[in-house]
Write a protein that holds these residues in place. Structure first.
Motif, PDB file in Angstrom:
ATOM      1  N   LEU A   1       0.824  -1.203   0.000  1.00 49.91           N
ATOM      2  CA  LEU A   1       0.000   0.000   0.000  1.00 49.91           C
ATOM      3  C   LEU A   1       0.863   1.260   0.000  1.00 49.91           C
ATOM      4  O   LEU A   1       0.581   2.226  -0.719  1.00 49.91           O
ATOM      5  CB  LEU A   1      -0.930   0.000   1.214  1.00 49.91           C
ATOM      6  N   ALA A   2       1.921   1.230   0.778  1.00 56.28           N
ATOM      7  CA  ALA A   2       2.817   2.386   0.850  1.00 56.28           C
ATOM      8  C   ALA A   2       3.525   2.633  -0.477  1.00 56.28           C
ATOM      9  O   ALA A   2       3.881   3.769  -0.802  1.00 56.28           O
ATOM     10  CB  ALA A   2       3.834   2.182   1.961  1.00 56.28           C
ATOM     11  N   ASP A   3       3.715   1.560  -1.274  1.00 57.75           N
ATOM     12  CA  ASP A   3       4.388   1.684  -2.570  1.00 57.75           C
ATOM     13  C   ASP A   3       3.425   1.959  -3.721  1.00 57.75           C
ATOM     14  O   ASP A   3       3.808   1.898  -4.884  1.00 57.75           O
ATOM     15  CB  ASP A   3       5.188   0.413  -2.870  1.00 57.75           C
ATOM     16  N   GLY A   4       2.185   2.226  -3.404  1.00 55.10           N
ATOM     17  CA  GLY A   4       1.244   2.633  -4.443  1.00 55.10           C
ATOM     18  C   GLY A   4       0.311   1.563  -4.964  1.00 55.10           C
ATOM     19  O   GLY A   4      -0.434   1.805  -5.917  1.00 55.10           O
ATOM     20  N   TYR A   5       0.327   0.372  -4.387  1.00 52.41           N
ATOM     21  CA  TYR A   5      -0.631  -0.664  -4.779  1.00 52.41           C
ATOM     22  C   TYR A   5      -1.974  -0.391  -4.105  1.00 52.41           C
ATOM     23  O   TYR A   5      -2.021  -0.019  -2.929  1.00 52.41           O
ATOM     24  CB  TYR A   5      -0.119  -2.053  -4.393  1.00 52.41           C
ATOM     25  N   LYS A   6      -3.049  -0.592  -4.843  1.00 50.03           N
ATOM     26  CA  LYS A   6      -4.391  -0.309  -4.343  1.00 50.03           C
ATOM     27  C   LYS A   6      -5.219  -1.590  -4.322  1.00 50.03           C
ATOM     28  O   LYS A   6      -5.215  -2.356  -5.282  1.00 50.03           O
ATOM     29  CB  LYS A   6      -5.084   0.741  -5.225  1.00 50.03           C
ATOM     30  N   ILE A   7      -5.966  -1.796  -3.234  1.00 46.18           N
ATOM     31  CA  ILE A   7      -6.805  -2.995  -3.091  1.00 46.18           C
ATOM     32  C   ILE A   7      -8.125  -2.786  -3.827  1.00 46.18           C
ATOM     33  O   ILE A   7      -8.753  -1.739  -3.695  1.00 46.18           O
ATOM     34  CB  ILE A   7      -7.126  -3.287  -1.613  1.00 46.18           C
ATOM     35  N   PHE A   8      -8.546  -3.808  -4.556  1.00 44.90           N
ATOM     36  CA  PHE A   8      -9.835  -3.753  -5.221  1.00 44.90           C
ATOM     37  C   PHE A   8     -10.888  -4.541  -4.461  1.00 44.90           C
ATOM     38  O   PHE A   8     -10.675  -5.676  -4.074  1.00 44.90           O
ATOM     39  CB  PHE A   8      -9.719  -4.291  -6.650  1.00 44.90           C
ATOM     40  N   MET A   9     -12.036  -3.899  -4.252  1.00 42.90           N
ATOM     41  CA  MET A   9     -13.191  -4.515  -3.606  1.00 42.90           C
ATOM     42  C   MET A   9     -12.789  -5.211  -2.309  1.00 42.90           C
ATOM     43  O   MET A   9     -13.072  -6.396  -2.116  1.00 42.90           O
ATOM     44  CB  MET A   9     -13.880  -5.484  -4.564  1.00 42.90           C
ATOM     45  N   PRO A  10     -12.171  -4.513  -1.372  1.00 46.74           N
ATOM     46  CA  PRO A  10     -11.727  -5.157  -0.139  1.00 46.74           C
ATOM     47  C   PRO A  10     -12.864  -5.704   0.711  1.00 46.74           C
ATOM     48  O   PRO A  10     -12.644  -6.595   1.545  1.00 46.74           O
ATOM     49  CB  PRO A  10     -10.978  -4.034   0.599  1.00 46.74           C
ATOM     50  N   ASN A  11     -14.080  -5.210   0.504  1.00 42.71           N
ATOM     51  CA  ASN A  11     -15.214  -5.651   1.324  1.00 42.71           C
ATOM     52  C   ASN A  11     -16.022  -6.779   0.699  1.00 42.71           C
ATOM     53  O   ASN A  11     -17.002  -7.234   1.279  1.00 42.71           O
ATOM     54  CB  ASN A  11     -16.130  -4.457   1.611  1.00 42.71           C
ATOM     55  N   VAL A  12     -15.613  -7.218  -0.495  1.00 38.56           N
ATOM     56  CA  VAL A  12     -16.291  -8.340  -1.151  1.00 38.56           C
ATOM     57  C   VAL A  12     -15.439  -9.595  -0.984  1.00 38.56           C
ATOM     58  O   VAL A  12     -14.272  -9.609  -1.370  1.00 38.56           O
ATOM     59  CB  VAL A  12     -16.509  -8.057  -2.651  1.00 38.56           C
ATOM     60  N   PRO A  13     -15.987 -10.666  -0.375  1.00 36.78           N
ATOM     61  CA  PRO A  13     -15.181 -11.884  -0.168  1.00 36.78           C
ATOM     62  C   PRO A  13     -14.654 -12.438  -1.484  1.00 36.78           C
ATOM     63  O   PRO A  13     -15.387 -12.597  -2.448  1.00 36.78           O
ATOM     64  CB  PRO A  13     -16.193 -12.859   0.469  1.00 36.78           C
TER      65      PRO A  13
ATOM     66  N   GLU B   1      -5.263 -23.269 -13.726  1.00 36.70           N
ATOM     67  CA  GLU B   1      -6.480 -23.588 -12.989  1.00 36.70           C
ATOM     68  C   GLU B   1      -6.640 -22.705 -11.756  1.00 36.70           C
ATOM     69  O   GLU B   1      -7.735 -22.245 -11.444  1.00 36.70           O
ATOM     70  CB  GLU B   1      -6.464 -25.053 -12.566  1.00 36.70           C
ATOM     71  N   ARG B   2      -5.542 -22.447 -11.080  1.00 35.71           N
ATOM     72  CA  ARG B   2      -5.633 -21.641  -9.856  1.00 35.71           C
ATOM     73  C   ARG B   2      -6.100 -20.222 -10.145  1.00 35.71           C
ATOM     74  O   ARG B   2      -6.919 -19.672  -9.430  1.00 35.71           O
ATOM     75  CB  ARG B   2      -4.284 -21.615  -9.141  1.00 35.71           C
ATOM     76  N   GLN B   3      -5.598 -19.653 -11.213  1.00 37.59           N
ATOM     77  CA  GLN B   3      -6.056 -18.299 -11.542  1.00 37.59           C
ATOM     78  C   GLN B   3      -7.478 -18.316 -12.054  1.00 37.59           C
ATOM     79  O   GLN B   3      -8.238 -17.371 -11.853  1.00 37.59           O
ATOM     80  CB  GLN B   3      -5.114 -17.612 -12.520  1.00 37.59           C
ATOM     81  N   HIS B   4      -7.885 -19.411 -12.688  1.00 35.23           N
ATOM     82  CA  HIS B   4      -9.266 -19.507 -13.160  1.00 35.23           C
ATOM     83  C   HIS B   4     -10.236 -19.570 -12.004  1.00 35.23           C
ATOM     84  O   HIS B   4     -11.335 -19.049 -12.080  1.00 35.23           O
ATOM     85  CB  HIS B   4      -9.437 -20.791 -13.998  1.00 35.23           C
ATOM     86  N   ASN B   5      -9.841 -20.272 -10.948  1.00 32.27           N
ATOM     87  CA  ASN B   5     -10.771 -20.545  -9.854  1.00 32.27           C
ATOM     88  C   ASN B   5     -10.721 -19.550  -8.723  1.00 32.27           C
ATOM     89  O   ASN B   5     -11.377 -19.751  -7.707  1.00 32.27           O
ATOM     90  CB  ASN B   5     -10.500 -21.947  -9.282  1.00 32.27           C
ATOM     91  N   HIS B   6      -9.962 -18.476  -8.855  1.00 37.82           N
ATOM     92  CA  HIS B   6      -9.711 -17.657  -7.669  1.00 37.82           C
ATOM     93  C   HIS B   6     -10.916 -16.882  -7.165  1.00 37.82           C
ATOM     94  O   HIS B   6     -10.883 -16.382  -6.053  1.00 37.82           O
ATOM     95  CB  HIS B   6      -8.545 -16.692  -7.919  1.00 37.82           C
ATOM     96  N   MET B   7     -12.002 -16.801  -7.965  1.00 37.66           N
ATOM     97  CA  MET B   7     -13.197 -16.109  -7.488  1.00 37.66           C
ATOM     98  C   MET B   7     -14.286 -17.056  -7.010  1.00 37.66           C
ATOM     99  O   MET B   7     -15.346 -16.632  -6.634  1.00 37.66           O
ATOM    100  CB  MET B   7     -13.772 -15.222  -8.604  1.00 37.66           C
ATOM    101  N   ASP B   8     -14.031 -18.371  -7.056  1.00 40.75           N
ATOM    102  CA  ASP B   8     -15.078 -19.330  -6.682  1.00 40.75           C
ATOM    103  C   ASP B   8     -15.381 -19.267  -5.197  1.00 40.75           C
ATOM    104  O   ASP B   8     -14.528 -18.953  -4.396  1.00 40.75           O
ATOM    105  CB  ASP B   8     -14.654 -20.751  -7.051  1.00 40.75           C
TER     106      ASP B   8
END
Length: 260
Positions: free
Chosen positions: A108-120, A253-260
């Motif tokens: 975060l300090a280096d400029g990375y931003k979290i997306f949808m932190p409140n959505v599991p 497969e792991r990147q495909h399934n990461h939102m399941d």
């Protein structure tokens, strides 16, 4: 419910984004921008609408395992001399960079931003827009576009990184970044955005519009009154550098399934 919510966000933001700001967000197709100052303004201080667009992009990755008409991947190539050595160097660079960001607060300090932190989510994307902008014109494995974290309570555990390239990159260009005998890049294609009065038809299980919908050609989309987008966002690839086995480091497969 979560899938429907995420898809609705995709539709809302992608529709507005396509009409007003034709960029790639996490893929950061920023060719329409000119000048250092514009890049500084847009990437250093992204507003909440832009965050929503990028979050929508990440939500779309949950459809990868369908491998249907809305998804394309690079073709695995025969191994060439030097491919494995080059891939190993990339993994080592990714691992070295990832070590720095095991503490998500450093990211975060280096400029990375979290997306949808409140959505599991299974994987949370922390994206750096400057790195994404640089990735259009060259590949630096020490500067991933996104860092991938799993959430544990109030903490985040770093598990991987994501690299991006412009959406018009050829497979030869992608191969020059990471050998296509080792990695498969992916892109989201054939998107039909629903007209305002038919947005409910983008919801599962019988969606017609969106990246999970049955409409996948321009003719079908035009007939339905939608807006057709041949490709949305740039090329993406995930690497899990803390894994030990090559098939786990470069797991599709792991990147495909990461939102399941």
């Amino acid at each position: 419910m979560r899938a429907a919510f995420l898809i609705s966000i995709v539709l809302f933001f992608a529709s507005a984004f396509a009409q007003n700001q034709p960029t790639d967000m996490a893929g950061m197709d920023m060719s329409h921008m000119s000048g250092h100052d514009q890049g500084m303004h847009d990437m250093a201080g992204m507003n909440s609408e832009s965050d929503g667009n990028a979050a929508a992009m990440h939500s779309m990755e949950g459809h990868h395992m369908d491998m249907g008409p809305h998804m394309k991947m690079t073709t695995l190539r025969p191994s060439q001399p030097g491919d494995q050595a080059k891939a190993d160097q990339i993994v080592e660079a990714a691992r070295t960079t990832a070590e720095k960001y095991k503490d998500y607060k450093v990211a975060l300090a280096d400029g990375y931003k979290i997306f949808m932190p409140n959505v599991p989510q299974k994987q949370y994307h922390f994206t750096n827009y400057w790195n994404a902008f640089r990735a259009r014109n060259g590949f630096d494995p020490s500067r991933p576009t996104s860092l991938l974290y799993e959430k544990n309570g109030d903490d985040y555990k770093l598990i991987g990184v994501m690299y991006t390239a412009q959406k018009d990159a050829t497979e030869d260009e992608l191969n020059s970044r990471i050998p296509l005998s080792i990695a498969q890049w992916h892109a989201h294609v054939n998107l039909c955005m629903a007209p305002k009065e038919r947005r409910q038809e983008a919801m599962p299980p019988n969606a017609k519009f969106g990246l999970g919908g049955s409409i996948s050609t321009k003719d079908e989309c035009d007939a339905a009154g939608g807006k057709f987008m041949p490709q949305i966002f740039g090329w993406m690839v995930h690497i899990y550098p803390f894994e030990q086995k090559p098939e786990d480091i470069w797991s599709v497969e792991r990147q495909h399934n990461h939102m399941d």
